[in-house]
Design a protein around this motif. Structure first.
Motif, mmCIF file in Angstrom:
data_model
loop_
_atom_site.group_PDB
_atom_site.id
_atom_site.type_symbol
_atom_site.label_atom_id
_atom_site.label_comp_id
_atom_site.label_asym_id
_atom_site.label_seq_id
_atom_site.Cartn_x
_atom_site.Cartn_y
_atom_site.Cartn_z
ATOM 1 N N ILE A 52 37.156 -25.974 34.520
ATOM 2 C CA ILE A 52 36.963 -27.336 35.028
ATOM 3 C C ILE A 52 37.832 -28.321 34.276
ATOM 4 O O ILE A 52 37.877 -28.318 33.052
ATOM 5 C CB ILE A 52 35.481 -27.757 34.888
ATOM 6 N N GLN A 53 38.512 -29.133 35.057
ATOM 7 C CA GLN A 53 39.253 -30.255 34.486
ATOM 8 C C GLN A 53 38.623 -31.530 35.005
ATOM 9 O O GLN A 53 38.548 -31.732 36.223
ATOM 10 C CB GLN A 53 40.695 -30.189 34.960
ATOM 11 N N ALA A 54 38.132 -32.364 34.084
ATOM 12 C CA ALA A 54 37.359 -33.532 34.517
ATOM 13 C C ALA A 54 38.114 -34.830 34.268
ATOM 14 O O ALA A 54 38.847 -34.958 33.288
ATOM 15 C CB ALA A 54 36.032 -33.556 33.779
ATOM 16 N N GLU A 55 37.922 -35.762 35.195
ATOM 17 C CA GLU A 55 38.512 -37.106 35.045
ATOM 18 C C GLU A 55 37.442 -38.128 35.364
ATOM 19 O O GLU A 55 36.661 -37.937 36.298
ATOM 20 C CB GLU A 55 39.636 -37.331 36.070
ATOM 21 N N GLN A 56 37.456 -39.228 34.643
ATOM 22 C CA GLN A 56 36.521 -40.322 34.918
ATOM 23 C C GLN A 56 37.249 -41.342 35.800
ATOM 24 O O GLN A 56 38.091 -42.093 35.318
ATOM 25 C CB GLN A 56 36.106 -40.968 33.586
#
Ligand code: SIN
Length: 333
Positions: A52-56
């Protein structure tokens, strides 16, 4: 050879799933307080499900979702859809307007890559928080090839919903989402998804709409008028001078008082697009049943709730003003 885990891009926007409880009052909390890294760390087993690559993207309560965030989200999702290294996309979102964002994305994202929206009814810091389980299911679903080509999906409380069908039907409780007209798309059991039906309405690669056309048209203003006993025409007259479109959240079959209908007829005569939807929460508002749409120049919303009719009308008005062409959109999307 170890099996390759799906690569999932996670876009966080806030909501109760990222909410923190107040220390003084257990039922009080602030939506959009917990950052995405903390949300992911609270989900057991996620690392065995996907990379998982997460961005806000934002961190707001979804009552404050804006067109600007929608545009940013849509652009980011488009870019991730074009990236062959990404298998699926998850958007975390507040539950209050989750159904609106899901439906909007179903009409402007022109790809069939799995896209799953998810929220939670209990804040991340609450006992029995539902966010971790919902997030687990969302990631599993976004990594599942069976989710491809169905348009954005919403996963809540082990249920899978199509973007067009899903509604928040209760203001509290983990079982707050339903698809009243056509039923759930399917269910999650652990990391496995079972689908009950296809999505046979127009969306995604079949959609005529685009963010570019919407921005070029300046996000046409559409307002909703809620009908009830004694509604007069004043609010409609007020809005007719400001809005490109008015959606009637009508009683029963999309109906309203004679005074309100006359005001809506005046609005339609002045070039404002008037759509009749129902405030009842389910069913199909058809043309010319109790109200003579042909004579009054109205459009019937079909199965769309007032809040979704507002979105389709806004997108429709980015392409045409013609009531017949707008009716055609309502018949097919
Ligand atoms: C919100 O929509 O952001 C607040 C409510 C929720 O997420 O359940």
């Amino acid at each position: 050879m170890p099996e390759r885990l799906p690569a999932i891009a996670l876009l966080a926007t806030g909501g109760t799933i990222a909410g923190a409880q107040s220390e003084d009052a257990a039922h009080a909390y602030r939506a959009g307080a917990v950052p995405v890294g903390q949300l992911l760390a609270a989900v057991p087993g996620l690392e065995r499900l996907a990379r998982i690559q997460a961005e806000q993207v934002a961190n707001v309560g979804s009552q404050n979702m804006t067109h600007a965030v929608w545009a940013e989200l849509a652009r980011r999702i488009e870019a991730l859809c074009r990236d062959p290294a990404v298998d699926g996309i998850v958007v975390t979102h507040g539950t209050d307007t989750l159904e609106e964002t899901a439906y909007f994305l179903s009409l402007v994202i022109r790809h069939d890559k799995p896209l799953v929206l998810v929220g939670a009814m209990r804040p991340a810091t609450a006992p029995g928080a539902d966010g971790p389980a919902n997030l687990f299911h969302a990631v599993a679903l976004a990594g599942n090839a069976a989710a491809r080509g169905r348009g954005p999906l919403v996963v809540m409380n082990e249920d899978i919903h199509y973007a067009r069908e899903v509604q928040k039907v209760a203001c509290a409780g983990v079982n707050a989402f339903a698809s009243p007209n056509r039923g759930r798309a399917g269910v999650m059991r652990g990391s496995a998804a079972s689908f009950f039906s296809r999505n046979d309405t127009l969306h995604s690669t079949a959609s005529a709409f685009s963010l570019q056309a919407l921005e070029a048209a300046g996000w046409p203003r559409v307002d909703v008028v809620h009908a009830g006993v004694g509604l007069d025409g004043e609010l409609v007259d007020f809005l007719a001078a400001r809005s490109r479109g008015i959606v009637l959240a009508g009683v029963g079959d999309g109906n309203a008082t004679d005074l309100a209908l006359r005001a809506l007829q005046r609005a339609a005569g002045a070039g404002v697009a008037v759509v009749r939807a129902s405030r009842t929460g389910s069913g199909r508002v058809a043309r010319n049943v109790e109200v003579d749409d042909d004579a009054l120049g109205f459009i019937a919303a079909g199965e769309l709730s007032p809040q979704k009719a507002r979105i389709l009308l806004m997108l429709g008005l980015s392409l045409t003003q013609d009531p017949a062409a707008l009716q055609d959109f309502f018949d097919r999307y």
